[in-house]
Design an enzyme around this catalytic site. Structure first.
Site, PDB file in Angstrom:
ATOM      1  N   GLU A  85      98.790  84.624  34.767  1.00  0.00           N
ATOM      2  CA  GLU A  85      97.661  85.188  34.002  1.00  0.00           C
ATOM      3  C   GLU A  85      96.652  85.829  34.950  1.00  0.00           C
ATOM      4  OE1 GLU A  85      96.204  82.659  30.839  1.00  0.00           O
ATOM      5  OE2 GLU A  85      94.296  83.723  30.825  1.00  0.00           O
ATOM      6  N   LYS A 274      92.759  74.684  26.905  1.00  0.00           N
ATOM      7  CA  LYS A 274      93.755  75.612  27.472  1.00  0.00           C
ATOM      8  C   LYS A 274      93.166  76.249  28.732  1.00  0.00           C
ATOM      9  CE  LYS A 274      96.069  79.673  27.896  1.00  0.00           C
ATOM     10  NZ  LYS A 274      95.735  80.768  28.810  1.00  0.00           N
ATOM     11  N   ASP A 290     105.314  68.088  37.940  1.00  0.00           N
ATOM     12  CA  ASP A 290     105.878  68.301  36.614  1.00  0.00           C
ATOM     13  C   ASP A 290     104.762  68.681  35.639  1.00  0.00           C
ATOM     14  OD1 ASP A 290     106.957  68.032  34.084  1.00  0.00           O
ATOM     15  OD2 ASP A 290     108.095  66.228  34.559  1.00  0.00           O
ATOM     16  N   HIS A 387      88.512  89.869  32.039  1.00  0.00           N
ATOM     17  CA  HIS A 387      89.940  89.914  31.723  1.00  0.00           C
ATOM     18  C   HIS A 387      90.497  91.322  31.848  1.00  0.00           C
ATOM     19  CE1 HIS A 387      91.435  86.189  29.370  1.00  0.00           C
ATOM     20  NE2 HIS A 387      90.808  85.860  30.480  1.00  0.00           N
TER      21      HIS A 387
HETATM   22  C1  MEV Z   1      92.197  82.162  28.474  1.00  0.00           C
HETATM   23  O1  MEV Z   1      93.393  81.966  29.181  1.00  0.00           O
HETATM   24  C2  MEV Z   1      91.357  80.912  28.499  1.00  0.00           C
HETATM   25  C3  MEV Z   1      90.080  80.968  27.665  1.00  0.00           C
HETATM   26  O2  MEV Z   1      90.380  81.312  26.313  1.00  0.00           O
HETATM   27  C4  MEV Z   1      89.460  79.592  27.721  1.00  0.00           C
HETATM   28  C5  MEV Z   1      88.267  79.395  26.808  1.00  0.00           C
HETATM   29  O3  MEV Z   1      88.168  80.057  25.765  1.00  0.00           O
HETATM   30  O4  MEV Z   1      87.463  78.523  27.137  1.00  0.00           O
HETATM   31  C6  MEV Z   1      89.139  82.020  28.161  1.00  0.00           C
END
Ligand code: MEV
Length: 432
Positions: A85, A274, A290, A387
């Site tokens: 990513e 995430k 792992d 991003h």
């Molecule tokens: C993207 O990989 C992760 C985010 O969505 C985490 C978040 O929203 O806190 C930017």
């Protein structure tokens, strides 16, 4: 086309690849070229990778990056991260630099207990089973002596074994619930070997005592709520100030609110966590651990109070902003891939050969740093700015831009908002 295949694993690598190319591609030669392009030219190294799994046809590369300037418990670390990513390593590096001038990250391992279970059924008098278990308990330890000897020398081993009555969940269901200390190894093989011996001992002794016990399975648990690490950052609110944070109190309050939303709202909590796992998985993968085990255990922990919730927390108290997380991490720095994969070895050397506990601290810090970067963007500029900056490279590569085009595109989008369409349009105009 698309036929089943018999004895595939017995075919040679060449035969396997030919089968794939002919079965699924209209131009098999092109597919073969792609597969071969990703082979390592060093045959021995390729063979090593071939033998990690069955039916290897080639290697799937994931970029290995590094995020420098992580001040953790007073020492600087450069953290290796394996991830595809675009924005993750940049975000980690940015957080690292930001916190290095504000006291750095503090990390502490709270506990390192691992868990394994022998699941079995018993349709009889539970009192009798309990007495039987207490009588034979020392045998579980003595029968596993040859498995535990080395681990004991390293200060680990079986911590305890409990009999658990689970008949409220399932008819006749009991378990041996064992706890372990596995020091610098993740311990999966050690734990599973011990558990399988416990099962044998249990069956043999039950037969001698005329108890009808049916062992269903023996396996470690990837839920390790007592193998926990905490990572934290904190500073005076006014010290939060920087270019994008002109009003630190406002920032701190919005940040705390963003965390509170993830504490109460599962839809947000999953995305929030995430973001934490972007950092965690990247280091777990780079160090040959792992990541599926880590993922499963971490998300179970996020649900420990009955509802999926944020793994991190934030508060403002007496003018101090504190942001922290606690996660379960079963990691190893010996055994498994750690000595087998040359790049994993290299990554562990970049980290100055950490113990498993030190690696837990580093991984938790990477998770917190990632979470901080995401929340900082989300509560200030929005996430897309950063991003899309990183994504610009992906679009440029997708269009196979040459050096000159690359330069023109990058210069143009320094001043213009990046969107997929805008970049595509710009490239198309350039090429007219
Ligand atoms: C993207 O990989 C992760 C985010 O969505 C985490 C978040 O929203 O806190 C930017």
């Amino acid at each position: 086309m698309n036929n089943a295949v018999a004895g595939f694993s017995k075919l040679s690598k060449k035969e396997k690849i030919n089968w794939i190319a002919n079965e699924y591609f209209s131009t098999p030669e092109e597919a073969l070229n792609i597969i071969r392009n990703y082979w390592n030219t060093d045959e021995k190294l390729q063979q090593l990778h071939d033998e990690f799994i069955e039916n290897t046809i080639t290697n799937l590369y994931i970029p290995l990056g590094v995020a420098p300037n992580f001040l953790i418990n007073g020492k600087y670390k450069t953290i290796p991260m394996a991830i595809e990513e675009s924005s993750v390593v940049a975000a980690a590096s940015k957080s690292a630099k930001y916190w290095a001038t504000r006291g750095g990250f503090k990390a502490t391992v709270i506990d390192t207990e691992k868990i394994g279970q022998v699941h079995f059924t018993f349709n009889g008098d539970a009192e009798k089973l309990n007495a039987f278990f207490n009588k034979i308990k020392p045998k579980f330890f003595s029968d596993t002596q040859n498995i535990t000897k080395n681990m004991q020398q390293r200060g680990g081993g079986i911590l305890d074994i409990y009999l658990k009555d689970k008949r409220d969940l399932l008819d006749n269901y009991f378990q041996l619930h064992a706890t372990f200390e596995t020091k610098d190894s993740m311990g999966a093989n050690f734990i599973n070997s011990c558990l399988e011996q416990f099962a044998t001992t249990l069956k043999d002794e039950a037969q001698n005592a005329n108890l009808e016990i049916e062992v269903i399975m023996s396996i470690l648990s990837n839920y390790v709520p007592n193998c926990i690490v905490r990572a934290e950052v904190s500073c005076q609110i006014e010290d939060l100030t920087e270019k994008h944070i002109p009003n630190p109190r406002d920032f701190a309050e919005r940040f705390v609110q963003a965390v509170q939303i993830a504490e109460v709202e599962p839809f947000r909590a999953v995305t929030h966590n995430k973001g934490i796992m972007n950092g965690v998985d990247a280091v777990v993968l780079a160090t040959g651990n792992d990541f599926r085990a880590v993922e499963a255990g971490v998300h179970a922990y996020a649900s420990k109070n009955g509802q999926y919730a944020s793994l991190s927390h934030a508060k403002i108290e007496n003018g101090i902003f504190t942001f922290w997380l606690e996660i379960p991490l079963a990691l190893g720095t010996v055994g498994g891939l750690t000595s087998l994969h040359p790049l994993v070895k290299l990554c562990l050397e970049i980290l100055q050969k950490p113990s498993a506990k030190e690696l837990m601290e580093i991984v938790a810090v990477a998770g917190l740093a990632q979470n901080f970067a995401a929340l900082r963007s989300l509560t200030t500029t929005g996430i897309q700015e950063g991003h899309m900056k990183m994504h610009l490279n992906n679009i440029i590569n997708q269009f196979e831009a040459n050096e000159e085009e690359r330069h023109l595109i990058k210069t143009h989008f320094k001043k213009t908002a990046i969107s997929h369409n805008a970049v595509v349009e710009f490239i198309e105009n350039l090429r007219k």
